[in-house]
Design a protein around this motif. Structure first.
Motif, PDB file in Angstrom:
ATOM      1  N   GLN A 257      -7.648  13.356  -6.975  1.00 31.58           N
ATOM      2  CA  GLN A 257      -7.066  12.126  -7.510  1.00 31.58           C
ATOM      3  C   GLN A 257      -5.543  12.191  -7.483  1.00 31.58           C
ATOM      4  O   GLN A 257      -4.878  11.164  -7.399  1.00 31.58           O
ATOM      5  CB  GLN A 257      -7.566  11.879  -8.936  1.00 31.58           C
ATOM      6  CG  GLN A 257      -7.142  10.525  -9.485  1.00 31.58           C
ATOM      7  CD  GLN A 257      -7.969  10.089 -10.670  1.00 31.58           C
ATOM      8  OE1 GLN A 257      -9.136  10.417 -10.772  1.00 31.58           O
ATOM      9  NE2 GLN A 257      -7.361   9.359 -11.587  1.00 31.58           N
ATOM     10  N   ASP A 258      -4.994  13.404  -7.523  1.00 28.68           N
ATOM     11  CA  ASP A 258      -3.537  13.560  -7.538  1.00 28.68           C
ATOM     12  C   ASP A 258      -2.899  13.340  -6.178  1.00 28.68           C
ATOM     13  O   ASP A 258      -1.755  12.898  -6.090  1.00 28.68           O
ATOM     14  CB  ASP A 258      -3.157  14.959  -8.054  1.00 28.68           C
ATOM     15  CG  ASP A 258      -3.498  15.154  -9.525  1.00 28.68           C
ATOM     16  OD1 ASP A 258      -3.501  14.143 -10.262  1.00 28.68           O
ATOM     17  OD2 ASP A 258      -3.768  16.294  -9.924  1.00 28.68           O
ATOM     18  N   ASN A 259      -3.645  13.660  -5.093  1.00 27.99           N
ATOM     19  CA  ASN A 259      -3.003  13.547  -3.778  1.00 27.99           C
ATOM     20  C   ASN A 259      -3.640  12.523  -2.849  1.00 27.99           C
ATOM     21  O   ASN A 259      -3.170  12.318  -1.740  1.00 27.99           O
ATOM     22  CB  ASN A 259      -2.973  14.909  -3.086  1.00 27.99           C
ATOM     23  CG  ASN A 259      -4.354  15.383  -2.631  1.00 27.99           C
ATOM     24  OD1 ASN A 259      -5.349  14.668  -2.735  1.00 27.99           O
ATOM     25  ND2 ASN A 259      -4.424  16.597  -2.124  1.00 27.99           N
ATOM     26  N   VAL A 260      -4.729  11.858  -3.292  1.00 31.97           N
ATOM     27  CA  VAL A 260      -5.451  10.984  -2.384  1.00 31.97           C
ATOM     28  C   VAL A 260      -4.604   9.797  -1.921  1.00 31.97           C
ATOM     29  O   VAL A 260      -4.649   9.425  -0.737  1.00 31.97           O
ATOM     30  CB  VAL A 260      -6.772  10.493  -3.026  1.00 31.97           C
ATOM     31  CG1 VAL A 260      -6.516   9.587  -4.220  1.00 31.97           C
ATOM     32  CG2 VAL A 260      -7.633   9.788  -1.985  1.00 31.97           C
ATOM     33  N   VAL A 261      -3.807   9.218  -2.802  1.00 25.63           N
ATOM     34  CA  VAL A 261      -2.993   8.065  -2.401  1.00 25.63           C
ATOM     35  C   VAL A 261      -1.936   8.482  -1.380  1.00 25.63           C
ATOM     36  O   VAL A 261      -1.692   7.781  -0.388  1.00 25.63           O
ATOM     37  CB  VAL A 261      -2.336   7.404  -3.634  1.00 25.63           C
ATOM     38  CG1 VAL A 261      -1.369   6.308  -3.196  1.00 25.63           C
ATOM     39  CG2 VAL A 261      -3.402   6.809  -4.537  1.00 25.63           C
ATOM     40  N   GLU A 262      -1.321   9.628  -1.593  1.00 28.06           N
ATOM     41  CA  GLU A 262      -0.321  10.125  -0.640  1.00 28.06           C
ATOM     42  C   GLU A 262      -0.962  10.355   0.730  1.00 28.06           C
ATOM     43  O   GLU A 262      -0.381   9.989   1.767  1.00 28.06           O
ATOM     44  CB  GLU A 262       0.296  11.422  -1.152  1.00 28.06           C
ATOM     45  CG  GLU A 262       1.370  11.989  -0.221  1.00 28.06           C
ATOM     46  CD  GLU A 262       1.965  13.295  -0.739  1.00 28.06           C
ATOM     47  OE1 GLU A 262       2.832  13.859  -0.046  1.00 28.06           O
ATOM     48  OE2 GLU A 262       1.550  13.754  -1.826  1.00 28.06           O
TER      49      GLU A 262
ATOM     50  N   ALA B  44      -4.535   3.750  -7.734  1.00 24.01           N
ATOM     51  CA  ALA B  44      -3.131   3.367  -7.954  1.00 24.01           C
ATOM     52  C   ALA B  44      -2.911   1.919  -7.542  1.00 24.01           C
ATOM     53  O   ALA B  44      -2.321   1.644  -6.491  1.00 24.01           O
ATOM     54  CB  ALA B  44      -2.197   4.294  -7.168  1.00 24.01           C
ATOM     55  N   PRO B  45      -3.395   0.955  -8.330  1.00 20.01           N
ATOM     56  CA  PRO B  45      -3.283  -0.455  -7.947  1.00 20.01           C
ATOM     57  C   PRO B  45      -1.846  -0.919  -7.700  1.00 20.01           C
ATOM     58  O   PRO B  45      -1.630  -1.849  -6.925  1.00 20.01           O
ATOM     59  CB  PRO B  45      -3.923  -1.194  -9.136  1.00 20.01           C
ATOM     60  CG  PRO B  45      -3.973  -0.208 -10.256  1.00 20.01           C
ATOM     61  CD  PRO B  45      -4.094   1.136  -9.619  1.00 20.01           C
ATOM     62  N   ASP B  46      -0.874  -0.273  -8.331  1.00 24.57           N
ATOM     63  CA  ASP B  46       0.520  -0.648  -8.112  1.00 24.57           C
ATOM     64  C   ASP B  46       1.002  -0.306  -6.697  1.00 24.57           C
ATOM     65  O   ASP B  46       2.058  -0.775  -6.267  1.00 24.57           O
ATOM     66  CB  ASP B  46       1.439   0.055  -9.129  1.00 24.57           C
ATOM     67  CG  ASP B  46       1.220  -0.462 -10.548  1.00 24.57           C
ATOM     68  OD1 ASP B  46       0.641  -1.553 -10.696  1.00 24.57           O
ATOM     69  OD2 ASP B  46       1.619   0.230 -11.498  1.00 24.57           O
ATOM     70  N   SER B  47       0.222   0.514  -5.986  1.00 18.23           N
ATOM     71  CA  SER B  47       0.599   0.916  -4.627  1.00 18.23           C
ATOM     72  C   SER B  47      -0.024   0.022  -3.556  1.00 18.23           C
ATOM     73  O   SER B  47       0.126   0.276  -2.361  1.00 18.23           O
ATOM     74  CB  SER B  47       0.179   2.373  -4.372  1.00 18.23           C
ATOM     75  OG  SER B  47       0.824   3.255  -5.266  1.00 18.23           O
ATOM     76  N   LEU B  48      -0.720  -1.014  -3.984  1.00 19.68           N
ATOM     77  CA  LEU B  48      -1.437  -1.869  -3.046  1.00 19.68           C
ATOM     78  C   LEU B  48      -0.504  -2.532  -2.034  1.00 19.68           C
ATOM     79  O   LEU B  48      -0.770  -2.534  -0.826  1.00 19.68           O
ATOM     80  CB  LEU B  48      -2.223  -2.929  -3.814  1.00 19.68           C
ATOM     81  CG  LEU B  48      -3.213  -3.763  -3.016  1.00 19.68           C
ATOM     82  CD1 LEU B  48      -4.267  -2.881  -2.366  1.00 19.68           C
ATOM     83  CD2 LEU B  48      -3.878  -4.795  -3.918  1.00 19.68           C
TER      84      LEU B  48
END
Length: 332
Positions: free
Chosen positions: A119-124, A150-154
């Motif tokens: 969960q810590d690196n999946v968005v990256e 991370a909805p703010d990263s959409l």
């Protein structure tokens, strides 16, 4: 008139040749003899498997998620896209590979990229992948992960995709996913408010195993754990042995009230008996609005109430933190 008629026939012929089907072929181990295929708002299809091999073809009206399931054990998740072909090989219960058309080769590469993600690196990882593959239609399948974690990263995610992908054949799917992410974010916000620590929960009355009315308010004066579960929920079932251990470990210091969800009365009673669950149970009928009142988003959900009926903590999923909290509350 003759030319116009010929032109109409030609257009009709081209339309009839349009490939609106998804084809999936499989060469897998650990499939069993039959698999189920689930698409949105449709009854499942059944695939007959012979020595691990099968071919499945379905008409696709719109791009959507498709699940090929060996009941209660494993599932392969694909995107159903018109005209595409997926070839799935390997172990259904372990490592498998998806090849076929370019779309599914890209899809498989993404799945392997996410295999060891946290969960810590999946968005990256996703952001870097989309930046390097802006023309990948398969990358759109990652939007739900970004929206959940991370909805703010959409917006940042979308900015990395090419206009060709965003405005091409996947556009309706993209719009549907964006709407779903936004609705989920709103729903979670409402759930957080309903499950806020210190909030006094609304009372309810449901029938217990004996058919008698049992009100939550009748349990005031002691700690109560509301356990929202269902016999169909694998993680709920997996958690029962440890729940029983803690129920006995701190016997008399708290009560558990199991609230069955989305089961028939028969399935509920059967599951309580099969798993030998010693605490209180009530049946939540289909026409009840209790889940909405409590903001339940997933299963199992456990809400710990203090003796005044106020929320101490809400824990979604089978999380070790639940038992750590029980030790903190009752192990003194």
């Amino acid at each position: 008139m003759q030319r116009a008629g010929l032109l109409t026939l030609a257009v009709a012929a081209l339309a009839s040749c349009k490939n609106d089907k998804l084809t999936v072929t499989g060469n897998l181990t650990n499939t069993g003899d039959t698999l189920l295929v689930f698409k949105a708002d449709e009854a499942p299809d059944t695939i007959t498997v012979k020595e691990g091999k099968f071919t499945y073809q379905t008409k696709v009206d719109k791009v959507q998620t498709l699940y090929i399931v060996r009941p209660e054990t494993a599932a392969i998740v694909l995107l159903a896209v018109p005209g595409e072909k997926a070839e799935v090989s390997g172990d259904m219960m372990g490592d498998y590979t998806i090849t076929g058309s370019k779309f599914f080769k890209d899809f498989d590469a993404q799945q392997k990229m996410l295999k060891d993600a946290t969960q810590d690196n999946v968005v990256e990882l996703i952001m870097n992948h989309v930046k390097e593959n802006p023309n990948s239609e398969a990358a759109l399948s990652l939007i739900s992960i970004v929206g959940y974690v991370a909805p703010d990263s959409l917006d940042s995610f979308l900015s990395r995709l090419s206009d060709k992908v965003k405005n091409g054949r996947m556009k309706p799917y993209l719009e549907e996913q964006i709407a779903s992410v936004k609705a989920q974010a709103e729903s979670e916000s409402q759930a957080q408010a309903l499950q806020a620590e210190g909030r006094e929960v609304p009372d309810f009355t449901l029938n217990d195993l004996q058919g008698n009315a049992l009100s939550l308010s009748s349990l005031r004066g002691k700690y109560v754990i509301l356990d929202f579960w269902g016999s169909w929920c694998g993680w709920c079932i997996k958690g029962f042995p440890e729940m029983k251990e803690y129920y006995n470990k701190y016997k008399g210091k708290f009560e558990i009230l199991g609230i069955d969800c989305s089961d028939s009365d028969e399935a509920w009673r059967g599951a309580v008996k099969e798993h030998d669950l010693p605490w209180l149970h009530v049946y939540n009928p289909e026409d009840s609005d209790l889940l909405a009142q409590y903001g339940i988003q997933g299963f199992p959900t456990k809400i710990i109430l203090d003796p005044e009926g106020k929320i101490v903590k809400t824990i979604v999923g089978e999380d070790p933190a639940f038992y750590t909290l029980l030790d903190e509350l009752f192990g003194k």
